[in-house]
Enzyme design. Structure first.
Site, mmCIF file in Angstrom:
data_model
loop_
_atom_site.group_PDB
_atom_site.id
_atom_site.type_symbol
_atom_site.label_atom_id
_atom_site.label_comp_id
_atom_site.label_asym_id
_atom_site.label_seq_id
_atom_site.Cartn_x
_atom_site.Cartn_y
_atom_site.Cartn_z
ATOM 1 N N VAL A 150 16.664 -1.961 -29.506
ATOM 2 C CA VAL A 150 15.995 -0.671 -29.695
ATOM 3 C C VAL A 150 15.007 -0.843 -30.842
ATOM 4 O O VAL A 150 15.355 -1.463 -31.865
ATOM 5 C CB VAL A 150 16.997 0.456 -30.033
ATOM 6 C CG1 VAL A 150 16.278 1.786 -30.152
ATOM 7 C CG2 VAL A 150 18.089 0.539 -28.961
ATOM 8 N N ASN A 152 26.472 7.745 -30.726
ATOM 9 C CA ASN A 152 25.539 8.422 -29.816
ATOM 10 C C ASN A 152 25.124 9.801 -30.316
ATOM 11 O O ASN A 152 24.538 10.576 -29.561
ATOM 12 C CB ASN A 152 26.169 8.543 -28.415
ATOM 13 C CG ASN A 152 26.253 7.208 -27.710
ATOM 14 O OD1 ASN A 152 25.565 6.262 -28.092
ATOM 15 N ND2 ASN A 152 27.109 7.118 -26.705
ATOM 16 N N GLU A 164 24.318 -5.826 -26.196
ATOM 17 C CA GLU A 164 24.250 -6.799 -25.103
ATOM 18 C C GLU A 164 23.173 -6.361 -24.120
ATOM 19 O O GLU A 164 22.606 -7.162 -23.390
ATOM 20 C CB GLU A 164 25.624 -6.933 -24.402
ATOM 21 C CG GLU A 164 26.026 -5.781 -23.509
ATOM 22 C CD GLU A 164 26.460 -4.549 -24.326
ATOM 23 O OE1 GLU A 164 26.773 -4.717 -25.517
ATOM 24 O OE2 GLU A 164 26.435 -3.444 -23.754
ATOM 25 N N PHE A 165 22.831 -5.049 -24.170
ATOM 26 C CA PHE A 165 21.822 -4.542 -23.220
ATOM 27 C C PHE A 165 20.420 -5.034 -23.579
ATOM 28 O O PHE A 165 19.533 -5.128 -22.772
ATOM 29 C CB PHE A 165 21.835 -3.020 -23.210
ATOM 30 C CG PHE A 165 21.613 -2.426 -24.587
ATOM 31 C CD1 PHE A 165 20.323 -2.271 -25.068
ATOM 32 C CD2 PHE A 165 22.674 -2.065 -25.404
ATOM 33 C CE1 PHE A 165 20.107 -1.756 -26.348
ATOM 34 C CE2 PHE A 165 22.467 -1.564 -26.672
ATOM 35 C CZ PHE A 165 21.193 -1.408 -27.150
ATOM 36 N N GLY A 166 20.179 -5.291 -24.892
ATOM 37 C CA GLY A 166 18.822 -5.628 -25.340
ATOM 38 C C GLY A 166 18.638 -5.062 -26.729
ATOM 39 O O GLY A 166 19.560 -5.094 -27.545
ATOM 40 N N ASP A 215 29.994 10.096 -22.751
ATOM 41 C CA ASP A 215 30.064 9.022 -23.758
ATOM 42 C C ASP A 215 29.762 9.563 -25.152
ATOM 43 O O ASP A 215 29.038 8.925 -25.931
ATOM 44 C CB ASP A 215 29.103 7.871 -23.401
ATOM 45 C CG ASP A 215 29.493 6.565 -24.108
ATOM 46 O OD1 ASP A 215 28.624 5.677 -24.238
ATOM 47 O OD2 ASP A 215 30.654 6.463 -24.561
ATOM 48 N N GLY A 239 18.146 -1.361 -33.403
ATOM 49 C CA GLY A 239 19.415 -1.454 -32.674
ATOM 50 C C GLY A 239 19.452 -2.737 -31.863
ATOM 51 O O GLY A 239 18.410 -3.271 -31.471
HETATM 52 C C1 LIG Z 1 20.294 2.190 -32.218
HETATM 53 N N1 LIG Z 1 19.448 3.353 -32.449
HETATM 54 C C2 LIG Z 1 19.006 3.760 -33.678
HETATM 55 C C3 LIG Z 1 18.216 4.897 -33.514
HETATM 56 C C4 LIG Z 1 17.531 5.580 -34.631
HETATM 57 C C5 LIG Z 1 18.522 6.445 -35.381
HETATM 58 O O1 LIG Z 1 17.940 6.800 -36.597
HETATM 59 C C6 LIG Z 1 18.175 5.197 -32.137
HETATM 60 C C7 LIG Z 1 17.578 6.204 -31.348
HETATM 61 C C8 LIG Z 1 17.778 6.191 -29.960
HETATM 62 C C9 LIG Z 1 18.541 5.173 -29.317
HETATM 63 C C10 LIG Z 1 18.715 5.089 -27.853
HETATM 64 C C11 LIG Z 1 20.004 5.147 -27.318
HETATM 65 C C12 LIG Z 1 20.201 5.064 -25.935
HETATM 66 C C13 LIG Z 1 19.112 4.962 -25.069
HETATM 67 C C14 LIG Z 1 17.824 4.892 -25.602
HETATM 68 C C15 LIG Z 1 17.640 4.949 -26.984
HETATM 69 CL CL1 LIG Z 1 16.040 4.837 -27.565
HETATM 70 C C16 LIG Z 1 19.134 4.176 -30.110
HETATM 71 C C17 LIG Z 1 18.955 4.201 -31.496
HETATM 72 C C18 LIG Z 1 17.077 7.345 -29.428
HETATM 73 O O2 LIG Z 1 17.020 7.725 -28.253
HETATM 74 N N2 LIG Z 1 16.467 7.989 -30.471
HETATM 75 C C19 LIG Z 1 16.748 7.350 -31.624
HETATM 76 O O3 LIG Z 1 16.342 7.732 -32.735
#
Ligand SMILES: Cn1cc(CCO)c2c3c(c(-c4ccccc4Cl)cc21)C(=O)NC3=O
Length: 291
Positions: free
Chosen positions: A25, A142, A21-23, A137, A18
Site C-alpha cells: 500500500v 481495518n 502477502e497481497f502486495g 473483517d 503497508g
Molecule cells: C496499510 N495502510 C495504511 C493506511 C494509512 C493509514 O494512515 C492505509 C489506508 C488504506 C489501506 C487499504 C486497505 C485495504 C484496501 C485498500 C487500501 Cl488502500 C491500507 C492502509 C485505505 O484505504 N486508506 C488508507 O489510509
C-alpha cells in the site's frame, strides 16, 4: 500496451505505508488534482480464484457504499501489468492497530477515545448494514484514523465593528473510518469469506449465517476489548473458546457501563447482541445531553 503504467503516469509515489502477502500500500499524490491517496497494489488474482472473488467483492462494495463519513472512500480501481490497483481515501492518522501498538508502552487509551471509536464504527456499520451488506473483517488494522485541523474564527459572524477580538481556536477533529472491504458480502445471499479468526464469532465458524450483521457487532466488541487490554487476542484454543462463551477479563480503569456494553456485543447468542443502530443511540455512547 503492456508496460504503460497509469499508476506511474498519474501518481507520484510518496512512501510505502503497508506491506502484506497481497502486495503493498502506497501513499501517493495525484499529479493532476494534487491530492494524496492510499493505493493498494496487489498481484492480479488468478481468474476464478478465491482471491479474485475477494478483489471483486472489494470493488463492488466500494462502488455500492459510495460516500459515508465513517467508511473509507473509494475513487478508482484498475489493472495493469499483472497487477490490480485500488485508489482510496488516505487517512493520515494510521490505524487503530497502530494506536494500540503505540499505547503498549505508555498509558492506556482513554475511555472517551474508545467511545468515539465505538460510535464512529457503529455509524459506519449502520450504513453498511442499511444497504443489506456486512463487512465481515472488522478489526483494529481495518479501522483508519483521519485527523483534521479545525480552525473556527470566533466573532466573524458578529458585525465587524473593529472591536471584536479575532479569536482563533485550534482544535483537532478525529474521525474513525471502516476500511478494507475485501470481505464485504450480501446479507441476503452471503458468500462468506471468513475474516480474521481472532474476531470471528462461533456461529460463523459453524456456518450459521442467519445473523450476519451481528458478526460485525461481535468483531467490533472484541476490537474495543483488545484496544483496552493492549494484548493480542487468541487465534484458537481454550482462551478463544472462553471468549466465545462470553467470558471477558475485567477491565480495571474503565466504567462498568462500557464493560457491560462490550459483554453484550460479544454475547454467545447473536440475537442478544445490539444492532449497529442500537449502538449508535446507546446512552453509553451518546454524548450526555447537558440538562
Ligand atoms: C496499510 N495502510 C495504511 C493506511 C494509512 C493509514 O494512515 C492505509 C489506508 C488504506 C489501506 C487499504 C486497505 C485495504 C484496501 C485498500 C487500501 Cl488502500 C491500507 C492502509 C485505505 O484505504 N486508506 C488508507 O489510509
Amino acid at each position: 500496451e503492456a508496460n504503460v503504467s497509469r499508476y506511474k503516469h498519474e501518481f507520484l509515489e510518496m512512501e510505502q505505508i503497508g506491506q502484506g502477502e497481497f502486495g503493498g500500500v502506497y501513499k501517493c499524490r495525484h499529479r493532476l488534482d494534487g491530492c494524496v491517496y492510499a493505493i493498494k497494489k496487489s498481484l492480479k488474482p488468478v481468474a476464478g480464484s478465491v482471491n479474485e472473488r475477494i478483489a471483486l467483492n472489494e470493488v463492488y462494495a466500494h462502488a455500492v457504499l459510495g460516500k459515508h463519513p465513517h467508511v473509507v472512500r473509494y475513487y478508482s480501481a484498475w489493472a495493469e501489468n499483472d497487477h490490480m490497483l485500488i485508489q482510496n481515501e488516505y487517512c493520515n492518522g494510521g490505524s487503530l492497530a497502530d494506536l494500540i501498538e503505540k499505547n503498549k508502552m505508555g498509558r492506556k487509551i482513554g475511555e472517551h477515545v474508545l467511545k468515539q471509536v465505538l460510535l464512529h464504527v457503529a455509524k459506519g456499520l449502520k450504513y453498511i448494514h442499511s444497504l443489506q451488506l456486512v463487512h465481515m473483517d472488522i478489526k483494529p488494522a481495518n479501522i483508519f484514523v483521519s485527523r483534521e485541523q479545525k480552525v473556527n474564527l470566533q466573532g466573524e459572524e458578529s458585525a465587524d465593528d473593529g472591536f471584536e477580538e479575532e479569536h482563533v481556536e485550534e482544535e483537532e477533529e478525529v474521525t474513525y473510518k471502516i476500511g478494507d472491504l475485501g470481505h464485504v458480502t450480501s446479507m441476503v445471499n452471503p458468500q462468506v469469506e471468513e475474516g480474521d479468526c481472532r474476531y470471528l464469532p462461533r456461529e460463523i465458524l459453524q456456518e450459521n449465517f442467519s445473523q450476519l450483521p451481528k458478526a460485525d457487532v461481535f468483531a467490533l466488541g472484541l476490537t474495543i476489548y483488545e484496544a483496552i487490554r493492549g494484548e493480542p487476542l487468541p487465534l484458537n484454543g481454550d482462551e478463544w473458546h472462553a471468549i466465545r462463551n462470553g467470558e471477558l477479563q475485567p477491565l480495571p480503569g474503565y466504567s462498568m457501563e462500557l464493560q457491560l456494553l462490550l459483554k453484550q456485543m460479544v454475547e454467545v447468542d447473536p440475537t442478544v447482541r445490539p444492532t449497529a443502530s442500537q449502538l449508535v443511540y446507546h446512552p453509553t455512547l451518546c454524548p450526555a445531553t447537558i440538562m
